[in-house]
Design a protein around this motif. Structure first.
Motif, mmCIF file in Angstrom:
data_model
loop_
_atom_site.group_PDB
_atom_site.id
_atom_site.type_symbol
_atom_site.label_atom_id
_atom_site.label_comp_id
_atom_site.label_asym_id
_atom_site.label_seq_id
_atom_site.Cartn_x
_atom_site.Cartn_y
_atom_site.Cartn_z
ATOM 1 N N TYR A 81 -7.106 -6.093 -2.109
ATOM 2 C CA TYR A 81 -7.253 -4.833 -1.773
ATOM 3 C C TYR A 81 -5.902 -3.992 -1.698
ATOM 4 O O TYR A 81 -5.846 -2.948 -2.053
ATOM 5 C CB TYR A 81 -8.039 -4.667 -0.436
ATOM 6 C CG TYR A 81 -8.162 -3.166 0.149
ATOM 7 C CD1 TYR A 81 -9.204 -2.464 -0.565
ATOM 8 C CD2 TYR A 81 -7.393 -2.729 0.959
ATOM 9 C CE1 TYR A 81 -9.609 -1.063 -0.199
ATOM 10 C CE2 TYR A 81 -7.401 -1.191 1.431
ATOM 11 C CZ TYR A 81 -8.326 -0.413 0.959
ATOM 12 O OH TYR A 81 -8.640 0.845 0.965
ATOM 13 N N THR A 131 -4.667 -0.797 -4.152
ATOM 14 C CA THR A 131 -4.155 0.128 -3.454
ATOM 15 C C THR A 131 -2.418 0.435 -4.029
ATOM 16 O O THR A 131 -2.291 1.538 -4.528
ATOM 17 C CB THR A 131 -4.004 0.169 -1.850
ATOM 18 O OG1 THR A 131 -5.386 -0.451 -1.547
ATOM 19 C CG2 THR A 131 -3.842 1.205 -1.284
ATOM 20 N N ASN A 132 -1.912 -0.825 -4.482
ATOM 21 C CA ASN A 132 -0.607 -0.503 -4.783
ATOM 22 C C ASN A 132 -0.595 0.099 -6.229
ATOM 23 O O ASN A 132 0.279 0.878 -6.704
ATOM 24 C CB ASN A 132 0.131 -1.901 -4.933
ATOM 25 C CG ASN A 132 1.541 -1.990 -5.181
ATOM 26 O OD1 ASN A 132 2.415 -2.800 -4.749
ATOM 27 N ND2 ASN A 132 2.208 -0.887 -5.573
ATOM 28 N N GLN A 143 0.867 -1.147 -0.122
ATOM 29 C CA GLN A 143 0.014 0.112 -0.129
ATOM 30 C C GLN A 143 0.873 1.293 0.130
ATOM 31 O O GLN A 143 0.720 2.319 -0.724
ATOM 32 C CB GLN A 143 -1.104 -0.198 1.368
ATOM 33 C CG GLN A 143 -2.016 -0.883 1.005
ATOM 34 C CD GLN A 143 -2.822 -1.276 2.423
ATOM 35 O OE1 GLN A 143 -3.369 -0.283 2.804
ATOM 36 N NE2 GLN A 143 -2.914 -2.520 2.992
ATOM 37 N N ALA A 178 -8.335 2.840 -4.248
ATOM 38 C CA ALA A 178 -8.957 1.945 -3.043
ATOM 39 C C ALA A 178 -10.106 2.773 -2.437
ATOM 40 O O ALA A 178 -11.128 1.945 -2.066
ATOM 41 C CB ALA A 178 -7.966 2.061 -1.788
ATOM 42 N N GLY A 235 -3.526 3.033 -5.934
ATOM 43 C CA GLY A 235 -3.204 3.990 -5.246
ATOM 44 C C GLY A 235 -4.670 4.472 -3.991
ATOM 45 O O GLY A 235 -5.599 3.550 -4.118
ATOM 46 N N LEU A 236 -4.413 5.362 -3.212
ATOM 47 C CA LEU A 236 -5.373 5.664 -2.227
ATOM 48 C C LEU A 236 -6.648 5.879 -2.743
ATOM 49 O O LEU A 236 -7.935 5.876 -2.454
ATOM 50 C CB LEU A 236 -4.759 6.950 -1.352
ATOM 51 C CG LEU A 236 -5.994 7.541 -0.334
ATOM 52 C CD1 LEU A 236 -6.572 6.492 0.598
ATOM 53 C CD2 LEU A 236 -5.447 8.670 0.415
#
Lengths: 482, 435
Positions: free
Chosen positions: B328, B332-333, B295, B340, B336-337
């Motif tokens: 998940y 996110t990886n 993340q 996500a 990104g935020l």
């Protein structure tokens, strides 16, 4: 039932807010700490997928490059093997081991740019790649110097005194950077205490400089105004220094001689007197001006360089000449507890060659991006004005005389005047014939282009003029007549 | 505009997303064929097929639920395709089977209220399903938890996914009967409202069973999901916060006991408290630490589709179970935020639609069923996302519609079908008259 339903929904909204908050925590607020976490191998693996920049010689020959492997990662190759093991170093990203230029120029080589830059690169559809580092190193001369040492442990450092560009940086024994990726080979190299192949003698060797240090003593003597090249001093042998007799070579007495003659014949008793007369403070000052008592300002990893100066034999810590532990007379002739790197001695003669101005040494000439555009050029920059130009001119003449008629005749070159100084430091127990021969020089003397320091560890009865000077001669020939 | 037309329009962004997603993955692999369009077209065809069915079968059902689920499903498919193309093909097949089950559920449970008649059968079946993985010979242990039943040659069946629906149906039905009694029969003891034992008894049994299951299947996440749904239903049914507080205290007690006495659960708690502990990192800490590292690597905007590193150069897993538990983290990886948060918002919208269905429903059973299904769905998301972001100890449940897994896809399509059934009944204009 609608009120509890609304409340329950609010609770779920809250739970999801917590999830987003925690995701933000890891992706933004604590992201840097996580990326720097020692257990996090991800940046490392990412680096393996980036084509690391090449390291090139000044003639554009490849010293290090990355080759794509079948699994998509890159492997590092060093086409010239052990020849550049020391200045270039090695890069083993998987074991996180970097040394030499691979370490000091890692940011450029690995293509570490700002996040914005990498986004722009991605938008342009380009793959992130490291920049190439073009060095100042001359592969031909490096080979000549390595061959000239002929397997004897020692070091050769050659600089361009006008710019500080390092042309040759040899440390023997070397190692093959292609092989250090194997942990077994690495630990074997690392544990070899006697040969110490991983020790970069050019920047980490701590040797007594012997009579080559007389150049610095003479510089201090003339620059301080206390002596002139023509000043006469008694050169009889032996002479009591710090309560113990000091002898000239073969215990020869010279009578009253000039400072120039004393340097030409490397008269110990004269320089011991000069050192004691100049005093602790003056010598400390001049040593610092030439870069002693500080790490070299070379673009090289700090942990692979040591400061030169007097060192406490018990603790290994630096001792200023102002300390009463220092035998000033013997220090003035390069003995006592002096521990000096070949790079430092090359810097001393480079400063003399360059009219007293010491240029910062550098291994990198420029950094070039994968498309061939120059990103950074390392401009020559002055480290210090060690001595006045007039002093430098006087020393130039004195050192020419060493090569023309003194101890350094072995370095004479056809059609090129050379200025130099020999050194033969005593090693080991009193009376043993184990020596450390040195030679420092610059050429052409009337228009210096190269300054050089050569030393060989442990010679059985050899002298600077017979062991080190011929090596310097070959390297100077190669650099001046390519 | 009718509900179904809105639904059809809602499917357009879903199809565009799946096409764009596959295109991005293809580009990253360096070969943009018309494969991405094929995937997009097939997906659009399936969705339109389901839509046409809904148009006929459930004309008044909530128009947003199906497109939202389609967005998640297609997003999951792209993600799995990027991780492993073979798994993506299987997942697409499960998606087809799931849609068939979805249709079957709607056809055979047109009057879902008859489920009430079978509530004890359903409850018993659910409990059997939960215990199944622990039975010798057929159970499959995954990461120390007993969550699967191996069906040779087909797949590992995860009965918890179906049991969650069964238990919600039972609780909704039971609470509809007893909610009045629970409130009116309550006494106040020392300022705390205590429900009558006679009617509260069965609920205590549920608590006991959940706790027991926690020991049996050794899975804190699943039990949190079940028990959370139970408390949510209890609260909505009775409006008594005190019941929930008592329930939470009891759960806390049970969780504390298990956390300190069952080594497997104990380990999970330790790792949760200190995910980067160097001593635990090489074994039990590896998964959560690398989930968080992944993340962090994503940052605000992510690395882009297909750019996350999932394996070490040696070929070992860097992110373990990337297609199921840790999907998940991979999202996110790569996105990104921002990406996500988008996924979480989609889930929240589904939950919101579910709650809307509950508010519109005209009978208690329907309301409670919608609440229960939405809650168990929301809690499942919370348990797995909370697990991989270290809000709570990490346990292995799937991210609904996104994670790889046949059982998960099938069960969640049944859940969706039930929600749509409740919704259709609630929004039917003549329902009031017909009843």
């Amino acid at each position: 039932m609608s009120r509890p339903i609304m409340r329950l929904f609010l609770l779920f909204v809250l739970l999801f807010v917590v999830l987003i908050a925690w995701t933000s925590r890891w992706t933004v607020f604590e992201a840097k700490a996580l990326r720097d976490n020692a257990e996090n191998k991800r940046p490392l693996f990412a680096a393996l997928h980036v084509k690391r920049g090449a390291i090139l010689g000044d003639d554009r020959s490849v010293l290090a490059r990355s080759v794509k492997q079948r699994n998509g990662t890159y492997a590092r190759r060093y086409p010239l093997g052990s020849l550049f093991g020391h200045p270039v170093g090695y890069s083993n990203l998987q074991l996180q081991q970097l040394s030499g230029l691979e370490r000091s120029r890692n940011d450029a080589l690995s293509g570490q740019t700002s996040e914005l830059d990498s986004i722009v690169t991605q938008l342009q559809g380009k793959r992130q790649a490291g920049d190439n580092v073009v060095t100042t190193l001359d592969p031909k001369a490096q080979k000549v110097a390595t061959d000239a040492l002929g397997g004897r442990a020692g070091s050769v450092v050659a600089l361009d005194p006008r710019t500080g560009a390092v042309k040759v940086m040899v440390s023997v024994p070397g190692y093959d950077p292609n092989a250090v990726g194997d942990p077994k080979v690495f630990s074997q190299l690392n544990q070899d205490r006697t040969g110490a192949p991983l020790l970069d003698r050019a920047t980490q060797g701590q040797y007594p400089p012997g009579s080559t240090f007389k150049v610095l003593t003479a510089a201090a003597a003339i620059d301080s105004g206390r002596y002139a090249p023509s000043s006469t001093i008694n050169g009889n042998s032996p002479r009591r220094v710090s309560g113990v007799d000091l002898q000239n070579d073969f215990n020869q007495s010279f009578g009253d001689i000039t400072l120039t003659q004393a340097l030409t014949q490397s008269v110990n008793t004269v320089f011991a007197q000069v050192g004691e007369k100049l005093g602790r403070a003056t010598l400390t000052d001049y040593m610092k001006r030439f870069g002693f008592y500080a790490k070299p300002q070379l673009d090289y990893p700090g942990n692979q360089m040591v400061s030169s100066g007097e060192r406490d034999p018990r603790t290994g810590g630096l001792l200023l000449p102002t300390s009463s532990q220092v035998d000033l007379g013997r220090m003035a002739i390069g003995q006592d507890k002096l521990a000096v790197t070949p790079l430092q001695m090359a810097e001393v003669v480079a400063a003399v060659a360059n009219g007293g101005k010491l240029m910062k040494p550098h291994l990198t000439d420029r950094i070039v991006d994968p498309d061939g555009r120059t990103v950074t050029t390392i401009a020559p920059s002055e480290q210090s004005q060690a001595i006045k130009p007039s002093t430098a001119q006087a020393l130039n003449q004195m050192m020419r005389s060493v090569v023309e008629e003194g101890t350094g005749t072995a370095v004479q070159l056809p059609g090129v005047s050379v200025a130099g100084k020999t050194g033969t430091a005593q090693k080991g127990a009193q009376g043993s014939n184990i020596t450390q021969p040195w030679f420092v020089a610059f050429a052409p003397a009337d228009n210096p282009q190269i300054a050089i320091a050569v030393t060989v560890e442990k010679s059985a009865g050899g002298f600077g003029g017979t062991v080190a000077a011929p090596i310097a001669r070959q390297v100077l020939l190669s650099l001046l007549h390519p | 505009m009718s509900a179904r037309t809105r639904e059809l329009l809602g499917l357009i962004p879903a199809s565009l997303l799946v096409t764009a997603g596959f295109a991005a993955v293809f580009i990253q692999r360096g070969s943009l064929s018309n494969g991405s369009l094929t995937y997009g077209a097939i997906f659009l065809g399936l969705c339109i097929g389901a839509h046409v069915f809904l148009r006929v079968a459930l004309p008044y059902a909530d128009p947003y639920l199906f497109p939202l689920v389609a967005v998640l499903a297609c997003f999951g498919l792209v993600m799995i395709y990027r991780i492993d193309t073979t798994l993506a093909r299987q997942q697409a097949q499960w998606f087809v089977v799931g849609l068939l089950l979805f249709v079957a559920t709607i056809v055979f449970l047109r009057d879902y209220r008859k489920l009430e008649q079978y509530r004890y059968v359903i409850a018993a079946t659910s409990i059997v399903l939960l215990v199944l993985p622990r039975l010798p010979g057929i159970g499959a242990q995954v990461n120390g938890a007993y969550l699967g039943v191996r069906i040779p040659g087909v797949f590992i069946f995860q009965p918890t996914e179906f049991a969650k629906i069964g238990i919600v149906v039972f609780l909704a039905s039971y609470l509809r009967d007893t909610r009045q009694v629970l409130v009116t029969g309550a006494r106040r003891v020392l300022g705390v409202t205590i429900p009558p034992i006679k009617h509260f008894g069965p609920l205590l049994v549920v608590w006991g069973i959940t706790m027991l299951l926690l020991v049996v299947i050794r899975d804190l996440g699943s039990s949190l999901m079940f028990y959370g749904a139970f408390l949510a239903l209890l609260y909505v049914a009775t409006s008594r916060l005190s019941f929930v507080v008592i329930g939470l205290l009891l759960f806390g007690l049970g969780a504390w006991y298990l956390g300190t006495h069952v080594p497997h659960v104990h380990d999970r708690v330790d790792v949760w408290l200190d995910p980067f502990n160097a001593k635990r990192y090489p074994n039990i800490g590896y998964q959560i630490a690398n989930s968080l590292f992944a993340q962090a690597d994503g940052g605000l905007f992510g690395r882009g589709f297909g750019e996350a590193i999932l394996k070490t150069p040696g070929g070992d897993a860097l992110v373990s179970a990337p297609q199921t538990d840790l999907i998940y983290s991979v999202i996110t990886n790569e996105l990104g935020l921002v990406g996500a948060a988008g996924v979480l918002m989609t889930y929240l919208l589904i939950v919101q639609r579910g709650f809307k269905v509950a508010l519109l429903a005209r009978d208690s059973f329907s309301t409670l069923l919608a609440i229960g299904l939405s809650s168990v769905f929301a809690l499942q998301v919370f348990v797995i996302v909370g697990g991989v972001t270290n809000v709570i100890p990490l346990t292995g449940v799937t991210l609904p519609f996104v994670s790889y897994g046949g059982s998960s896809i099938l069960a969640n399509f049944v859940l969706l079908a039930l929600l749509l059934l409740v919704s259709d009944r609630a929004r039917r204009p003549d329902a009031r008259v017909a009843r």
